[in-house]
Scaffold this motif. Sequence first.
Motif, mmCIF file in Angstrom:
data_model
loop_
_atom_site.group_PDB
_atom_site.id
_atom_site.type_symbol
_atom_site.label_atom_id
_atom_site.label_comp_id
_atom_site.label_asym_id
_atom_site.label_seq_id
_atom_site.Cartn_x
_atom_site.Cartn_y
_atom_site.Cartn_z
ATOM 1 N N ASN A 1 57.805 18.698 5.058
ATOM 2 C CA ASN A 1 57.298 19.810 5.548
ATOM 3 C C ASN A 1 56.415 19.570 6.653
ATOM 4 O O ASN A 1 55.254 20.368 6.725
ATOM 5 C CB ASN A 1 56.531 20.730 4.438
ATOM 6 C CG ASN A 1 57.655 21.017 3.592
ATOM 7 O OD1 ASN A 1 58.828 21.082 3.686
ATOM 8 N ND2 ASN A 1 56.873 21.945 2.298
ATOM 9 N N LEU A 2 56.584 18.772 7.310
ATOM 10 C CA LEU A 2 55.955 18.512 8.726
ATOM 11 C C LEU A 2 55.954 19.759 9.615
ATOM 12 O O LEU A 2 57.277 20.389 9.561
ATOM 13 C CB LEU A 2 56.290 17.166 9.460
ATOM 14 C CG LEU A 2 55.890 15.904 8.799
ATOM 15 C CD1 LEU A 2 56.529 14.772 9.499
ATOM 16 C CD2 LEU A 2 54.356 16.005 8.508
ATOM 17 N N PHE A 3 55.282 20.062 10.552
ATOM 18 C CA PHE A 3 55.525 21.056 11.460
ATOM 19 C C PHE A 3 56.031 20.544 12.376
ATOM 20 O O PHE A 3 55.799 19.840 13.642
ATOM 21 C CB PHE A 3 54.156 21.583 11.694
ATOM 22 C CG PHE A 3 53.289 22.014 10.844
ATOM 23 C CD1 PHE A 3 53.683 22.873 9.466
ATOM 24 C CD2 PHE A 3 51.796 21.792 10.627
ATOM 25 C CE1 PHE A 3 53.116 23.219 8.725
ATOM 26 C CE2 PHE A 3 51.045 21.884 9.436
ATOM 27 C CZ PHE A 3 51.806 22.976 8.597
ATOM 28 N N HIS B 1 57.187 21.741 15.512
ATOM 29 C CA HIS B 1 56.787 22.240 16.785
ATOM 30 C C HIS B 1 55.463 21.380 17.327
ATOM 31 O O HIS B 1 55.064 21.483 18.447
ATOM 32 C CB HIS B 1 56.679 23.825 16.974
ATOM 33 C CG HIS B 1 55.514 24.192 16.149
ATOM 34 N ND1 HIS B 1 55.459 23.886 14.812
ATOM 35 C CD2 HIS B 1 54.350 24.816 16.431
ATOM 36 C CE1 HIS B 1 54.492 24.573 14.224
ATOM 37 N NE2 HIS B 1 53.703 25.122 15.402
ATOM 38 N N LEU B 2 55.135 20.607 16.352
ATOM 39 C CA LEU B 2 54.018 19.865 16.515
ATOM 40 C C LEU B 2 54.032 18.403 16.668
ATOM 41 O O LEU B 2 54.797 17.754 15.792
ATOM 42 C CB LEU B 2 52.549 20.161 15.889
ATOM 43 C CG LEU B 2 52.072 21.925 15.720
ATOM 44 C CD1 LEU B 2 51.316 21.936 14.690
ATOM 45 C CD2 LEU B 2 51.748 22.063 17.114
ATOM 46 N N LEU C 1 45.487 19.220 12.810
ATOM 47 C CA LEU C 1 45.461 20.860 12.715
ATOM 48 C C LEU C 1 44.659 21.176 11.737
ATOM 49 O O LEU C 1 43.550 21.911 11.897
ATOM 50 C CB LEU C 1 47.058 21.225 12.484
ATOM 51 C CG LEU C 1 47.131 22.929 12.501
ATOM 52 C CD1 LEU C 1 47.723 23.427 13.666
ATOM 53 C CD2 LEU C 1 47.804 23.166 11.275
ATOM 54 N N GLN D 1 57.355 25.469 5.066
ATOM 55 C CA GLN D 1 56.327 25.727 6.404
ATOM 56 C C GLN D 1 55.186 26.483 5.734
ATOM 57 O O GLN D 1 53.980 25.997 5.929
ATOM 58 C CB GLN D 1 56.937 26.062 7.578
ATOM 59 C CG GLN D 1 58.098 25.364 8.199
ATOM 60 C CD GLN D 1 57.549 24.183 8.641
ATOM 61 O OE1 GLN D 1 56.590 24.278 9.710
ATOM 62 N NE2 GLN D 1 57.843 22.748 8.168
ATOM 63 N N ALA E 1 51.367 25.082 5.063
ATOM 64 C CA ALA E 1 50.131 25.656 5.715
ATOM 65 C C ALA E 1 49.202 26.144 4.685
ATOM 66 O O ALA E 1 47.761 26.004 4.665
ATOM 67 C CB ALA E 1 50.478 26.833 6.561
ATOM 68 N N ARG F 1 49.540 32.059 13.377
ATOM 69 C CA ARG F 1 49.393 31.795 14.572
ATOM 70 C C ARG F 1 49.552 30.245 15.123
ATOM 71 O O ARG F 1 50.201 30.120 16.084
ATOM 72 C CB ARG F 1 47.878 32.132 15.087
ATOM 73 C CG ARG F 1 47.687 32.227 16.453
ATOM 74 C CD ARG F 1 46.032 32.329 16.806
ATOM 75 N NE ARG F 1 45.676 31.372 17.469
ATOM 76 C CZ ARG F 1 44.559 30.739 17.672
ATOM 77 N NH1 ARG F 1 43.662 31.336 16.942
ATOM 78 N NH2 ARG F 1 44.071 29.717 18.434
ATOM 79 N N LEU F 2 49.309 29.078 13.963
ATOM 80 C CA LEU F 2 49.516 27.805 14.443
ATOM 81 C C LEU F 2 50.657 27.650 13.926
ATOM 82 O O LEU F 2 51.280 26.291 14.624
ATOM 83 C CB LEU F 2 48.592 27.223 13.799
ATOM 84 C CG LEU F 2 47.010 27.687 14.340
ATOM 85 C CD1 LEU F 2 45.874 26.893 13.584
ATOM 86 C CD2 LEU F 2 46.754 27.286 15.820
ATOM 87 N N ILE F 3 51.175 27.899 12.992
ATOM 88 C CA ILE F 3 52.646 27.258 12.457
ATOM 89 C C ILE F 3 53.748 28.001 12.533
ATOM 90 O O ILE F 3 54.831 27.921 13.132
ATOM 91 C CB ILE F 3 52.231 26.999 10.964
ATOM 92 C CG1 ILE F 3 51.046 26.218 10.523
ATOM 93 C CG2 ILE F 3 53.392 26.322 10.137
ATOM 94 C CD1 ILE F 3 50.978 25.103 11.295
ATOM 95 N N PRO G 1 54.711 30.465 16.334
ATOM 96 C CA PRO G 1 55.347 29.365 17.261
ATOM 97 C C PRO G 1 56.709 28.829 17.039
ATOM 98 O O PRO G 1 57.540 29.001 18.136
ATOM 99 C CB PRO G 1 54.526 28.230 17.397
ATOM 100 C CG PRO G 1 53.085 28.647 16.884
ATOM 101 C CD PRO G 1 53.602 29.769 15.813
ATOM 102 N N GLN G 2 57.104 28.831 15.856
ATOM 103 C CA GLN G 2 58.536 28.394 15.483
ATOM 104 C C GLN G 2 59.264 29.686 15.444
ATOM 105 O O GLN G 2 60.566 29.468 15.989
ATOM 106 C CB GLN G 2 58.328 27.673 14.016
ATOM 107 C CG GLN G 2 57.682 26.566 14.178
ATOM 108 C CD GLN G 2 57.762 25.628 12.877
ATOM 109 O OE1 GLN G 2 58.924 25.361 12.316
ATOM 110 N NE2 GLN G 2 56.720 25.679 12.236
#
Lengths: 256, 368
Positions: free
Chosen positions: A101-103, A105-106, A114, B264, B268, B280-282, B285-286
Amino acid sequence: MDKRKINNPDNHARVIEIEGLNKWFGSFHVLRDISLSVDQGEKIVICGPSGSGKSTLIRCVNFLEEHQEGQITVDGLELTGDLKNIDAVRREVGMVFQSFNLFPHLSVIENCTLAPIWVRKTPQAEAEELAMEYLDRVKIPEQAHKYPGQLSGGQQQRVAIARSLCMKPKIMLFDEPTSALDPEMIKEVLDVMVDLADSGMTMLVVTHEMGFAAQVADQIIFMDEGQIVEQNTPTEFFDNPRSDRTKLFLSQILSH
Amino acid sequence: MNSPSNEAITQYKEARPPPIASVGIIGWLRHNLFSSVSNTILTLVSIYLLSIAIPAIVDWVILSSQISGDTRFDCKVEGACWAWIDQRLGQFLFGFYPASERWRVVIAFILLFPALIPWLTHGIPGQRYLRWFSVAYPVIATILLAGGFGLQEVPTDKFGGFMLNLIVGLSGIVLSLPVGIVLALGRQSKLPLIRWFSIGFIEAVRGVPLITLLFVSNILLPIFLPPDVTLDSIIRVIIMVTAFASAYMAEVIRGGLQAIPSGQYEAADAMGLNYWKSMRLIILPQALRVSIPGIVNTFIGLFKDTTLVIVIGLFDILGIANAMVSNPDWLGLSTETYVFVAAFFFAVCFSMSRYSMWLERRLARQRH
Ligand SMILES: Nc1ncnc2c1ncn2[C@@H]1O[C@H](COP(=O)(O)OP(=O)(O)O)[C@@H](O)[C@H]1O
Ligand SMILES: [Mg+2]
């Protein structure tokens, strides 16, 4: 049992206290009367057949799942629906998932900075320094500016561990951290986890890696059908399993 | 060779370059245009059709066309008659905006680029300051266009032509994205009231043609406004177009949200990010990244729908064109006129489409 008591005299803080925990998914009784207490620095390995409620149990500890009965106290805070407590507990509890579950897009370092930046309000430069420190500790500082999709599974899981550690948690939860990995990558992740255990972290680990369990666990818990069937020190657990279900399980997973 | 051998190889094979026929121009042609009999036939038929169409088009548009003259009767050629452009270009671009003030529209248009570009790409020098400029831009543009602060006031019913399409289209685009995001999130909310409102809004607006919404906007909007407030008709159009596009936008973005794995959200949550921060951050954007084709598709649709303003009495570029082709001086020049109008829409819509393809490629590179 006794060993833990000797190693953890009463002045050691109790960091997790679970009492009479019951949980249902709809009408399905997934956790039945679970009681468990974990002292600071203790390492607990949870194993058991698939569907026995292991994930659900540890996900209750950081309130990813809501329980219906019983009490869960983490670091002195009771988990109810109270959002303030939930946030406070989540700041102290890190979690590593089977599927990383890494992000995506980052970049790796952005993944790591983060939460410190947005939850702990750490200044960016400091957060990056911290992230590099932990990436160093999981032995992939050179990947800091890549994206998760560019890394192998083992590397991704190590980033996930570093990402959790960047929040400086008191407790780490692991939900089958090596189950999604190719065999040759399992060891690199377990090495990092052993390292973390040696550093004194309190850990709840769902895993079937019995070598790891034997090496680091203070207690092994065997779950079946939503219950704790057996809880013991590794030596007792492997040499002298009490229930037939445990014996069967051990014979199945140790045979290959 | 086929029998199993007990020995491991001692020497690995060297990498070789690919065979000539699979690379270079010849390789490309062979692979893409002549890879099979049916492909070859298709290629030849296409070449034949293009060889008929292109010369004919070039001939009509340029070679046999005429650009001078005062009425259609001055056009004596076989090809297109472009003589009206000289007289009418101002109206096509600015509607009935006073000729002496049109420089203000031009300046507002030029300033649009520094306002937009910092949001479209990265690595612009002074990007942060330009973004502040973008925030101020709507105010600056409104003053430039409508007047005030020493500038002569121009009533909005003088706005028209392509300028009107751009005003309504860009406002709708800029507003419908955030409104669409809020509606998409609202539709997934755990709070029933917010969820029901979002679903109700989306379904109600999507279920009605935009033209109907525009017709009823002067009945519908006052319900939500204090009694003594009257809305300028351009503002009314912008609100209706935005409402319409954001309902579609919400559904496009909802699709993107559904493509985000639950892990995801869990990661978070587990880190202690609250709802708005994790969105907003996770998540967004995706989700927006996945939705780019659908979002741009909605933008393009919205932009073309700006021609519907004609139903509430505004003259956009198409309205001006309609008026011109029914003028006796230029009667019968509808092909020229509509080709001309189409070129404007095509330029804008094609740019949006190319931009989105470029953006998708750039974002994809970042990932792998
Ligand atoms: N969100 C859910 N909704 C309904 N049932 C669930 C959900 N999550 C898990 N379960 C069910 O609860 C049981 C325990 O699941 P889990 O805790 O994931 O088991 P384990 O991790 O031991 O394999 C399984 O039977 C699973 O199908
Ligand atoms: Mg599980």
